[in-house]
Structure formats: C-alpha cells, structure tokens
Design a protein around this motif. Structure first.
Motif, PDB file in Angstrom:
ATOM      1  N   PRO A  75       0.814  -1.226   0.000  1.00  0.00           N
ATOM      2  CA  PRO A  75       0.000   0.000   0.000  1.00  0.00           C
ATOM      3  C   PRO A  75       0.837   1.261   0.000  1.00  0.00           C
ATOM      4  N   PHE A  76       1.965   1.223   0.694  1.00  0.00           N
ATOM      5  CA  PHE A  76       2.803   2.421   0.789  1.00  0.00           C
ATOM      6  C   PHE A  76       3.492   2.718  -0.553  1.00  0.00           C
ATOM      7  N   ARG A  78       2.088   1.885  -3.440  1.00  0.00           N
ATOM      8  CA  ARG A  78       0.994   2.331  -4.324  1.00  0.00           C
ATOM      9  C   ARG A  78       0.706   3.824  -4.154  1.00  0.00           C
ATOM     10  N   ARG A  79       0.949   4.344  -2.951  1.00  0.00           N
ATOM     11  CA  ARG A  79       0.677   5.768  -2.698  1.00  0.00           C
ATOM     12  C   ARG A  79       1.576   6.670  -3.535  1.00  0.00           C
ATOM     13  N   LEU A 102     -10.295  11.067  -1.530  1.00  0.00           N
ATOM     14  CA  LEU A 102     -10.056   9.713  -1.020  1.00  0.00           C
ATOM     15  C   LEU A 102      -8.574   9.354  -0.821  1.00  0.00           C
ATOM     16  N   PRO A 103      -7.704   9.599  -1.816  1.00  0.00           N
ATOM     17  CA  PRO A 103      -6.286   9.240  -1.592  1.00  0.00           C
ATOM     18  C   PRO A 103      -5.658  10.014  -0.431  1.00  0.00           C
ATOM     19  N   GLU A 105      -7.374  11.033   2.256  1.00  0.00           N
ATOM     20  CA  GLU A 105      -7.905  10.412   3.488  1.00  0.00           C
ATOM     21  C   GLU A 105      -7.055   9.206   3.843  1.00  0.00           C
ATOM     22  N   VAL A 106      -6.679   8.461   2.798  1.00  0.00           N
ATOM     23  CA  VAL A 106      -5.881   7.242   3.009  1.00  0.00           C
ATOM     24  C   VAL A 106      -4.559   7.557   3.705  1.00  0.00           C
ATOM     25  N   ILE A 107      -3.952   8.692   3.340  1.00  0.00           N
ATOM     26  CA  ILE A 107      -2.656   9.012   3.975  1.00  0.00           C
ATOM     27  C   ILE A 107      -2.840   9.832   5.254  1.00  0.00           C
ATOM     28  N   GLY A 108      -4.099  10.137   5.593  1.00  0.00           N
ATOM     29  CA  GLY A 108      -4.381  10.800   6.869  1.00  0.00           C
ATOM     30  C   GLY A 108      -4.040  12.272   6.901  1.00  0.00           C
ATOM     31  N   LEU A 109      -4.195  12.927   5.767  1.00  0.00           N
ATOM     32  CA  LEU A 109      -3.921  14.367   5.716  1.00  0.00           C
ATOM     33  C   LEU A 109      -5.039  15.121   6.441  1.00  0.00           C
ATOM     34  N   PRO A 110      -4.714  16.214   7.165  1.00  0.00           N
ATOM     35  CA  PRO A 110      -5.783  16.996   7.817  1.00  0.00           C
ATOM     36  C   PRO A 110      -6.801  17.461   6.778  1.00  0.00           C
ATOM     37  N   ARG A 150      -7.796  12.560  -9.272  1.00  0.00           N
ATOM     38  CA  ARG A 150      -7.648  11.655  -8.124  1.00  0.00           C
ATOM     39  C   ARG A 150      -6.276  10.964  -8.156  1.00  0.00           C
TER      40      ARG A 150
END
Lengths: 217, 299
Positions: A75-76, A78-79, A102-103, A105-110, A150
């Motif tokens: 997953p890391f 793929r980012r 969505l991408p 959110e996946v990395i947890g950005l504020p 995206r």
C-alpha cells in the motif's frame, strides 16, 4: 526508475499474460505501451502499479523489487503511483471533490489541507467548478479528468494510465493527453497504455510495443 | 500521533455516517442487540437483587429450639442451663405467652389468635452463637436436637444453603443464556457488517488500489461494530430500567404482604458500564470476523 528484467506473469491455468519482458524507463520519462487488445498492456500496468505480483523475473520501482516486497509494504508503494483506470473506478455515490479527497484520506492528511490539495488538483484538470457534481452528471471526458485529478492529488512520482482515450471524442482525448504531457513536464513519469494511435505530446517519448505478452524490439 | 488520532476520528465519523445512512436498518439492529442483551442482563439484575435479599437474612445465623407444649419447668431449666454452659449470653428464652403476644401484633393475626381456644405456641429458645460458622451451628444443633423436652430444633441457616444452591443454579442458567445471546449478538453484528462491506465493495477496491492499508479499510467497520454493540448495550439498560420501573410497584406490594420492604434495585453504574463495554466488545468481535471473511473473499 522502472526496471523490468525477464518479467513473467503467469495466471492460474498456465496462461502467460507477460512473457520474459525486459525494459527500463527512466524517472521523469514518458512511455507509451502499445499493442492490440489482449497483448498484455493492462497486465503490465497492473504489475507496475503493484496491483499484481510478477510470477518470475525482476520488476523494480524506485529500487524496490515487487517480487520480494513484503505484502504490508505494497500500500505504501501504491501511494507513490497514480493510477488512471480504463473504467475510471470513480465512486458514483460521492461528489467530485470527495472522489479526489479519497487518496488524501488514506494518507491521513488533515481535512483542510486535503481539501485545499483536492481543489488544486480539480483546478489543474479544469473541474474546479464541478467539485460538487456527482460523476454521473459529468461527461465522459470530465469523468476521465476527474480520475486523473484523483490519481495526481497525492503528487505521485509515477502515473500509470490505462486506455485514457477509449470512449472519448477527439477533442476530449486531446485535452486528456495534454494533461499527461503537462504532468510529465513537471517530472512525473507517465506510462500510458493504448491501442489507438494518438499523437502523444511530450519529450523523451519511449514506445514499448507488446504482442502476446512479449515485448517487440 | 496526531495523524493516528485523525485517522481514527475519520474512521469513526465514517462509521457514524454509514449507520446514519440506513436509519431503519440501524434501528432494527440496535433493537435486536438491545433485546438480546436485555434478557441475560435482566437475569443478572434479578439474581443480584435476590442475592442481596438473601445476604440480609443470612446475617442472622441462629438455632431455634421449640419445647414440647407440655414441657416441665425442669426440662426448660435444663435446656437453659445447657445453653448457658455452651454459649453463655448468646441465647434468649421466648416464653410461649410472649410469642403469642408477638404473633397477635402481626397484622391480620389478632382475630385468628383470638379465635383460638388456647395458646398453641411452645416455649422456645433462640441460640445466636458468636461463632456462627456452619460447623459450630451444626455441632450445637446436634447437642440439642435430642435433648429431653425439645420437640423440634431448627437450624435457621439451612435455608441459606438451599437458597445459595438455587442462586448458583440461577447464575449458571443465566450464564448459559448470556453465552447464547452473546453468540447471537456476534452473529447479528457479523451480518450487519457483512452487508455494509458488500455495499462498500467498490469503495474498498478503489481505496486499496490507491494505497489504503488493510487497517484503513477495516477501521470504519470495527467502529461500526463497536458502536452498534455499545448502543445495543445502552438500549438494553433502557429496557432494563423501564422493565424495573414497570415491575417494581407490584414487587413492592407483594413483598409488603410478607412484611418485607424488598424492592428491585436497578443496575449500578459499574454494571451498566460493563454491559456497554461488553456490547462494544462483542460488536467489535462480530465486525472483526465479518470484515476478515469478506475481505478475504474480495481478494
């Protein structure tokens, strides 16, 4: 840099979609994967996108060998790779902005920063005014551009694109290809799979032609 | 740490949104979970109340010695002497006239007593040894049961043993019931989450393709399960309190007929919290099993 060395992908039943393929694509290059339907273009993109694992051979992306990479690390990886699918894979139950979010959110950005970046990506593909539109309300070309937004919102170093101009009219196809050229000009490695002969704008264009899973020299 | 917290918060909000997106389904699930938790929880509350009632009575560990109706003064004196020798100062004598007077004072008994031709009650000794261990009581009981002039000796702690045995049986039954309903709760959550995963299959696929970890995909479903279980636990507490409020007037009335002020006590804060935590845990377990299975199929 993407390096493939004697790369083979064999599916259950023994069918070899990719057979003993070797190539190198430099960082920041633009490459075109050509071939007829069933030649193995999509499989090769899936291998480079770490969606599928090679059966044998070596495939390294940024120095990481996909054959030996731990499953948890995928997953890391793929980012760092932007994917634009032939069927776009947009989420039709959420508006354009949320699709692009969505991408992030996946990395947890504020959220605030994520929204800022998502809007910037939408702006880049000319869809900022349609941020609240649901994908169903967008034209084919707009849907394709939304999928691109995206794919690039995470600022990937590699962009893999599968049949981006299929089902698009000439004008929309040109706009989409211009976008890829623009991303390539800022240093993103762009690999486009296509079976249609379009004029791809870009420097250092590398062409890889596949036939029955094998690379034609 | 901040990013970790942010991701959990985002997953929690996604779980809340998913539950809110299908209000009828959520409500029905909560009702099923709430009812499933109410039944064993009510069992525990009932047994807890009964246990407290028994514990109050169990503090009085005594032996009652009933003399024969025609027991002679000498026989009464012999018992008195034996009692004083064995447990000095830890016994009392209840003359038959005093016993009759006490009985007369009991509500509703005055007319009945007045109708009797003579006092039917015997003289009695109440032994209340300081050492109220079962062994000591048994030993004392054995020393008096065959004593001349004693018609009947009653070890008043014996009922406690029977009561405790019934209580143990009750607890075991409720434990089994709780186990069955816990499995039911896990199954309900499992199914609800499975449906949620199926409904979100497209989003999960896309999220994975763009770099979502398994934890990212699973997290909202875990929160969904935890929320359902915890809310189900709260529903169970609500049902329980409502049930107690409905039943208590009748229980109080019944108890007062037996001269008791017994009422059913509601579950305390700790018990209620445990119920919610247990619900949350079972919800999480159902979600964990469901998501693992569903994701394996999706792979």
């Amino acid at each position: 840099m993407i390096v493939a060395n004697h790369l083979t992908k064999r599916y259950l039943g023994g069918f070899e979609a990719i057979r003993d393929v070797s190539f190198e694509i430099n960082a920041g290059a633009m490459a075109l994967l050509r071939g007829h339907s069933g030649a193995g273009k999509t499989t090769l993109l899936k291998l480079m996108g770490a969606i599928e694992r090679p059966t044998s051979g070596i495939l390294t992306i940024g120095g990481q060998n996909l054959l030996t990479l731990r499953k948890k690390a995928l997953p890391f990886l793929r980012r760092n790779i932007g994917l634009v699918f032939q069927d776009q894979k947009l989420l039709f139950d959420r508006p354009a902005l949320e699709n692009v979010l969505l991408p992030l959110e996946v990395i947890g950005l504020p959220l605030r920063e994520a929204q800022r970046r998502a809007r910037a990506a939408l702006d880049k593909v000319g869809l900022l005014s349609r941020e609240r539109a649901y994908p169903i309300a967008l034209s084919g070309g707009e849907q394709q551009r939304l999928a691109i937004a995206r794919a690039v919102v995470n600022r990937p170093s590699i962009l893999l694109v599968d049949e981006p101009t299929a089902n698009l009219d000439d004008e929309s196809a040109r706009q989409v290809l211009d976008l890829f050229a623009a991303f390539n000009q800022v240093g993103v490695t762009v690999i486009i799979s296509t079976h249609a002969p379009h004029k791809i704008p870009g420097r250092d264009l590398r062409i890889l032609t596949l036939d029955h899973g094998q690379l034609l020299l | 740490m901040k990013a970790w917290f942010r991701q959990h918060l985002a997953a929690f909000s996604r779980a809340v949104r998913r539950l809110a997106a299908a209000p009828l389904n959520t409500l029905l699930s909560l009702l099923v979970i709430g009812i499933a938790m109410t039944l064993p929880a009510a069992g525990y509350v009932f047994l807890d109340n009964i246990h407290a009632l028994g514990a109050d009575r169990a503090n009085v560990q005594q032996i009652s010695l009933f003399m024969e109706i025609g027991a002679s003064t000498r026989e009464v004196a012999a018992v008195r002497k034996r009692a004083e020798a064995l447990i000095p100062g830890q016994w009392r004598f209840v003359p038959r006239d005093d016993a009759l007077r006490q009985l007369k004072n009991t509500e509703g008994m005055a007319e009945i007593i007045a109708a009797l031709p003579k006092n039917p009650l015997p003289d009695a000794f109440i032994l209340e040894p300081a050492d109220s261990s079962a062994e000591n009581l048994e030993r004392l009981y054995e020393q008096f049961v065959t004593f001349p002039g004693i018609a009947h000796a009653q070890l008043d702690s014996a009922w406690i043993k029977r009561f405790n045995a019934f209580l143990r049986l009750g607890i075991q039954t409720v434990n089994l019931l709780a186990l069955v309903f816990a499995v039911g709760l896990v199954a309900v959550t499992f199914n609800t989450i499975r449906l949620q995963v199926m409904a979100q299959a497209e989003e999960i696929e896309v999220a994975r393709l763009i770099g979502a970890t398994d934890a990212f995909v699973r997290r909202p479903f875990y929160y969904s399960g935890i929320l359902q279980g915890a809310l189900g636990g709260l529903a169970a507490i609500f049902f329980l309190l409502t049930g107690l409020a409905v039943l208590n007037p009748s229980v109080t009335q019944l108890a007062s007929l037996y001269g008791s002020d017994f009422t059913l006590h509601p579950p305390g804060f700790v018990y209620s919290s445990l119920l919610v935590i247990l619900g949350a845990f079972l919800g999480w377990l159902g979600a964990q099993l469901s998501v693992s299975l569903a994701l394996r199929h999706m792979k």
